[in-house]
Design a protein around this motif. Structure first.
Motif, PDB file in Angstrom:
ATOM      1  N   GLU A   1       0.816  -1.215   0.000  1.00  0.00           N
ATOM      2  CA  GLU A   1       0.000   0.000   0.000  1.00  0.00           C
ATOM      3  C   GLU A   1       0.849   1.264   0.000  1.00  0.00           C
ATOM      4  O   GLU A   1       0.449   2.278  -0.562  1.00  0.00           O
ATOM      5  CB  GLU A   1      -0.942   0.002   1.208  1.00  0.00           C
ATOM      6  CG  GLU A   1      -1.785   1.252   1.374  1.00  0.00           C
ATOM      7  CD  GLU A   1      -2.643   1.581   0.144  1.00  0.00           C
ATOM      8  OE1 GLU A   1      -2.978   2.764  -0.024  1.00  0.00           O
ATOM      9  OE2 GLU A   1      -2.959   0.669  -0.645  1.00  0.00           O
ATOM     10  N   ASP A   2       2.038   1.190   0.592  1.00  0.00           N
ATOM     11  CA  ASP A   2       2.895   2.377   0.656  1.00  0.00           C
ATOM     12  C   ASP A   2       4.345   1.919   0.698  1.00  0.00           C
ATOM     13  O   ASP A   2       4.666   0.882   1.300  1.00  0.00           O
ATOM     14  CB  ASP A   2       2.554   3.194   1.908  1.00  0.00           C
ATOM     15  CG  ASP A   2       3.074   4.618   1.869  1.00  0.00           C
ATOM     16  OD1 ASP A   2       3.659   5.025   0.847  1.00  0.00           O
ATOM     17  OD2 ASP A   2       2.893   5.354   2.870  1.00  0.00           O
ATOM     18  N   LEU A   3       5.211   2.693   0.041  1.00  0.00           N
ATOM     19  CA  LEU A   3       6.630   2.362   0.016  1.00  0.00           C
ATOM     20  C   LEU A   3       7.435   3.655  -0.026  1.00  0.00           C
ATOM     21  O   LEU A   3       7.298   4.452  -0.953  1.00  0.00           O
ATOM     22  CB  LEU A   3       6.971   1.504  -1.198  1.00  0.00           C
ATOM     23  CG  LEU A   3       8.432   1.074  -1.359  1.00  0.00           C
ATOM     24  CD1 LEU A   3       8.865   0.168  -0.211  1.00  0.00           C
ATOM     25  CD2 LEU A   3       8.657   0.373  -2.693  1.00  0.00           C
TER      26      LEU A   3
ATOM     27  N   LEU B   1      14.670  10.798   1.067  1.00  0.00           N
ATOM     28  CA  LEU B   1      13.610   9.808   1.059  1.00  0.00           C
ATOM     29  C   LEU B   1      12.685  10.071  -0.117  1.00  0.00           C
ATOM     30  O   LEU B   1      12.434  11.219  -0.484  1.00  0.00           O
ATOM     31  CB  LEU B   1      12.816   9.854   2.363  1.00  0.00           C
ATOM     32  CG  LEU B   1      13.520   9.325   3.614  1.00  0.00           C
ATOM     33  CD1 LEU B   1      12.693   9.603   4.843  1.00  0.00           C
ATOM     34  CD2 LEU B   1      13.809   7.830   3.484  1.00  0.00           C
ATOM     35  N   ARG B   2      12.174   8.992  -0.694  1.00  0.00           N
ATOM     36  CA  ARG B   2      11.248   9.108  -1.823  1.00  0.00           C
ATOM     37  C   ARG B   2      10.012   8.253  -1.550  1.00  0.00           C
ATOM     38  O   ARG B   2      10.133   7.063  -1.229  1.00  0.00           O
ATOM     39  CB  ARG B   2      11.898   8.651  -3.122  1.00  0.00           C
ATOM     40  CG  ARG B   2      10.971   8.772  -4.340  1.00  0.00           C
ATOM     41  CD  ARG B   2      11.641   8.286  -5.615  1.00  0.00           C
ATOM     42  NE  ARG B   2      10.785   8.482  -6.778  1.00  0.00           N
ATOM     43  CZ  ARG B   2      10.730   9.594  -7.501  1.00  0.00           C
ATOM     44  NH1 ARG B   2      11.505  10.628  -7.171  1.00  0.00           N
ATOM     45  NH2 ARG B   2       9.915   9.696  -8.530  1.00  0.00           N
ATOM     46  N   SER B   3       8.835   8.860  -1.679  1.00  0.00           N
ATOM     47  CA  SER B   3       7.592   8.105  -1.683  1.00  0.00           C
ATOM     48  C   SER B   3       7.457   7.495  -3.072  1.00  0.00           C
ATOM     49  O   SER B   3       7.176   8.197  -4.048  1.00  0.00           O
ATOM     50  CB  SER B   3       6.409   9.027  -1.367  1.00  0.00           C
ATOM     51  OG  SER B   3       5.194   8.304  -1.408  1.00  0.00           O
ATOM     52  N   VAL B   4       7.663   6.191  -3.184  1.00  0.00           N
ATOM     53  CA  VAL B   4       7.884   5.559  -4.485  1.00  0.00           C
ATOM     54  C   VAL B   4       6.585   5.285  -5.226  1.00  0.00           C
ATOM     55  O   VAL B   4       6.488   5.504  -6.435  1.00  0.00           O
ATOM     56  CB  VAL B   4       8.676   4.249  -4.310  1.00  0.00           C
ATOM     57  CG1 VAL B   4       8.871   3.547  -5.640  1.00  0.00           C
ATOM     58  CG2 VAL B   4      10.035   4.526  -3.663  1.00  0.00           C
TER      59      VAL B   4
ATOM     60  N   PRO C   1       2.811  -2.195  -9.822  1.00  0.00           N
ATOM     61  CA  PRO C   1       3.204  -0.967  -9.107  1.00  0.00           C
ATOM     62  C   PRO C   1       3.002   0.283  -9.962  1.00  0.00           C
ATOM     63  O   PRO C   1       3.301   0.287 -11.163  1.00  0.00           O
ATOM     64  CB  PRO C   1       4.693  -1.195  -8.825  1.00  0.00           C
ATOM     65  CG  PRO C   1       5.147  -2.066  -9.958  1.00  0.00           C
ATOM     66  CD  PRO C   1       3.981  -2.958 -10.283  1.00  0.00           C
ATOM     67  N   TYR C   2       2.500   1.335  -9.329  1.00  0.00           N
ATOM     68  CA  TYR C   2       2.402   2.653  -9.957  1.00  0.00           C
ATOM     69  C   TYR C   2       3.482   3.547  -9.356  1.00  0.00           C
ATOM     70  O   TYR C   2       3.425   3.898  -8.175  1.00  0.00           O
ATOM     71  CB  TYR C   2       1.037   3.286  -9.700  1.00  0.00           C
ATOM     72  CG  TYR C   2      -0.063   2.778 -10.590  1.00  0.00           C
ATOM     73  CD1 TYR C   2      -0.325   3.366 -11.823  1.00  0.00           C
ATOM     74  CD2 TYR C   2      -0.866   1.718 -10.193  1.00  0.00           C
ATOM     75  CE1 TYR C   2      -1.359   2.922 -12.636  1.00  0.00           C
ATOM     76  CE2 TYR C   2      -1.900   1.262 -10.991  1.00  0.00           C
ATOM     77  CZ  TYR C   2      -2.146   1.871 -12.210  1.00  0.00           C
ATOM     78  OH  TYR C   2      -3.168   1.424 -13.019  1.00  0.00           O
ATOM     79  N   PHE C   3       4.458   3.932 -10.161  1.00  0.00           N
ATOM     80  CA  PHE C   3       5.584   4.709  -9.687  1.00  0.00           C
ATOM     81  C   PHE C   3       5.289   6.203  -9.821  1.00  0.00           C
ATOM     82  O   PHE C   3       5.009   6.693 -10.922  1.00  0.00           O
ATOM     83  CB  PHE C   3       6.837   4.352 -10.484  1.00  0.00           C
ATOM     84  CG  PHE C   3       7.299   2.938 -10.273  1.00  0.00           C
ATOM     85  CD1 PHE C   3       8.099   2.611  -9.192  1.00  0.00           C
ATOM     86  CD2 PHE C   3       6.910   1.930 -11.141  1.00  0.00           C
ATOM     87  CE1 PHE C   3       8.517   1.305  -8.991  1.00  0.00           C
ATOM     88  CE2 PHE C   3       7.324   0.618 -10.952  1.00  0.00           C
ATOM     89  CZ  PHE C   3       8.128   0.308  -9.868  1.00  0.00           C
ATOM     90  N   LYS C   4       5.373   6.905  -8.699  1.00  0.00           N
ATOM     91  CA  LYS C   4       5.143   8.353  -8.712  1.00  0.00           C
ATOM     92  C   LYS C   4       6.252   9.061  -9.491  1.00  0.00           C
ATOM     93  O   LYS C   4       7.442   8.807  -9.262  1.00  0.00           O
ATOM     94  CB  LYS C   4       5.124   8.901  -7.283  1.00  0.00           C
ATOM     95  CG  LYS C   4       3.933   8.504  -6.440  1.00  0.00           C
ATOM     96  CD  LYS C   4       4.042   9.152  -5.065  1.00  0.00           C
ATOM     97  CE  LYS C   4       2.899   8.799  -4.163  1.00  0.00           C
ATOM     98  NZ  LYS C   4       3.036   9.432  -2.817  1.00  0.00           N
TER      99      LYS C   4
ATOM    100  N   GLN D   1      -0.123  11.639 -10.932  1.00  0.00           N
ATOM    101  CA  GLN D   1       1.092  11.568 -11.733  1.00  0.00           C
ATOM    102  C   GLN D   1       1.860  10.302 -11.383  1.00  0.00           C
ATOM    103  O   GLN D   1       2.571  10.231 -10.377  1.00  0.00           O
ATOM    104  CB  GLN D   1       1.950  12.815 -11.513  1.00  0.00           C
ATOM    105  CG  GLN D   1       1.405  14.069 -12.150  1.00  0.00           C
ATOM    106  CD  GLN D   1       1.477  14.014 -13.678  1.00  0.00           C
ATOM    107  OE1 GLN D   1       2.416  13.480 -14.252  1.00  0.00           O
ATOM    108  NE2 GLN D   1       0.466  14.577 -14.331  1.00  0.00           N
ATOM    109  N   ALA D   2       1.692   9.290 -12.216  1.00  0.00           N
ATOM    110  CA  ALA D   2       2.386   8.013 -11.991  1.00  0.00           C
ATOM    111  C   ALA D   2       2.338   7.198 -13.268  1.00  0.00           C
ATOM    112  O   ALA D   2       1.438   7.353 -14.100  1.00  0.00           O
ATOM    113  CB  ALA D   2       1.740   7.231 -10.851  1.00  0.00           C
ATOM    114  N   VAL D   3       3.305   6.306 -13.404  1.00  0.00           N
ATOM    115  CA  VAL D   3       3.331   5.355 -14.514  1.00  0.00           C
ATOM    116  C   VAL D   3       3.415   3.952 -13.931  1.00  0.00           C
ATOM    117  O   VAL D   3       4.175   3.697 -12.993  1.00  0.00           O
ATOM    118  CB  VAL D   3       4.511   5.627 -15.474  1.00  0.00           C
ATOM    119  CG1 VAL D   3       5.850   5.592 -14.749  1.00  0.00           C
ATOM    120  CG2 VAL D   3       4.511   4.628 -16.634  1.00  0.00           C
TER     121      VAL D   3
END
Length: 355
Positions: free
Chosen positions: A57-59, A71-74, A204-207, A317-319
């Motif tokens: 749910e979160d990474l 740090l990056r919210s991935v 996965p949806y990468f921000k 905004q994610a791919v």
């Protein structure tokens, strides 16, 4: 040098308990049970929804730059909204099993048996993404030491899912270490006499600012083929050589309307590189605004689906860069399809780190 998931597991299990800076926390999101794998030294963490197929749910990961270590919210999340997590309209970060992507008309045959899966892609009249997404996983084991964390989740299919009368035992090891995050997957056919079929994917949806960002496929040992689809998003059987996603160009388009991709690509062994035998691929996503690169490692996942449509659909905004162990509709086209005899086991892994 690329490190396999197996070596990471051995390292995590083999370190003595000293100077431990990793913890596992139990957290609820509404009525949903989650496990948070946390690195207290770096601030990194992964939140896993055990009630919903072991979904990430979160990474949040720290990049490996020697100076700033930001740090990056991935990945995209559902912002702690339990209702949205359950609905998961866009399959954010879900493990897809026993099939990833689409099955044509939901129909397939296997050893002279004919089966009909539920249609949940109404637009194309296909079955999509499997059943694990809504299964409650068993927390089999938790290992924490100075090298990191392994959260072992399992699920035993009982053969009662519509159109899938098989008995796979699925094991997911979610791992957080100083090297990053990894999911090691293992599937065993628990029927002692009858074969079963499956393939697995991750969604996965990468921000990132999609239109500015750069995807690079791993070409160290491979060439790439673009898989042509029909108007129902099913492979036609025809592929074409693909030289894009080579690190030289951005995804393109505009902020709110990036270039549309919902395309499949297959890694093909390059006969000119005879010394390469690794099953590990490394796909990268460069975010120029943050000046960070996300590395997606894929062990035995030779197919990638790239999807940018969520920007138009939700404004996020994610791919999606989706590793799959076999081709879309492989229950019918058999391209890299996994078939296990009674008692046989398959394993593979996906992982992420930031630089």
């Amino acid at each position: 040098m690329k490190k396999s998931a197996f070596l990471v597991i051995v390292a995590l299990l083999g370190v003595a308990h000293s100077a431990v800076h990793f913890v596992i926390e139990d957290q609820m999101i509404g009525d949903l049970h989650t496990k948070v794998l946390r690195n207290t030294k770096t601030g990194e963490y992964a939140q896993i929804v055990t009630d919903l197929g072991g979904r990430v749910e979160d990474l949040v990961l720290q990049d490996k730059h020697p100076l700033h270590k930001k740090l990056r919210s991935v990945l995209l999340t559902h912002n702690k909204n339990a209702t949205a997590i359950k609905e998961n309209a866009w399959w954010k970060n879900a493990i897809l099993f026993p099939y990833a992507n689409r099955i044509n008309g939901g129909k397939y045959t296997f050893y002279n048996g004919s089966y009909q899966l539920p249609i949940n892609d109404a637009t194309n009249n296909n079955a999509m993404h499997g059943f694990l997404e809504n299964k409650t996983m068993k927390v089999e084991n938790q290992t924490v030491n100075e090298a990191g964390i392994i959260l072992k989740l399992t699920y035993q299919f009982d053969g009662k899912d519509t159109g899938y009368p098989f008995h796979p035992y699925v094991q997911l090891n979610h791992m957080l270490s100083d090297a990053g995050f990894e999911i090691y997957m293992q599937v065993t056919n628990m029927d002692p006499t009858e074969p079963m079929l499956f393939y697995v994917g991750w969604h996965p949806y990468f921000k990132c600012p999609v239109y500015k960002s750069v995807i690079t496929f791993d070409r160290q040992c491979n060439k790439w083929a673009h898989v042509l689809l029909n108007n129902h998003a099913i492979p036609t059987g025809v592929t074409e050589s693909f030289t894009g996603f080579n690190g030289g160009t951005v995804i393109g388009g505009t902020l709110n309307n990036p270039t549309h991709y919902d395309d499949a690509y297959k890694a093909i062994n390059n006969p000119d590189v005879i010394l390469c035998t690794s099953s590990v691929l490394r796909t990268t996503l460069y975010d120029p605004e943050a000046d960070q690169t996300v590395f997606l490692h894929q062990d035995r996942f030779p197919i990638i689906q790239v999807f940018t449509g969520i920007v138009n659909a939700t404004g996020e905004q994610a791919v999606a860069i989706e590793p799959m162990s076999a081709m879309t509709d492989s229950f019918n086209n058999h391209d890299n399809l996994q078939i296990l005899s009674g008692g046989e086991t398959w394993s593979g892994a996906v992982g992420i780190h930031v630089q």
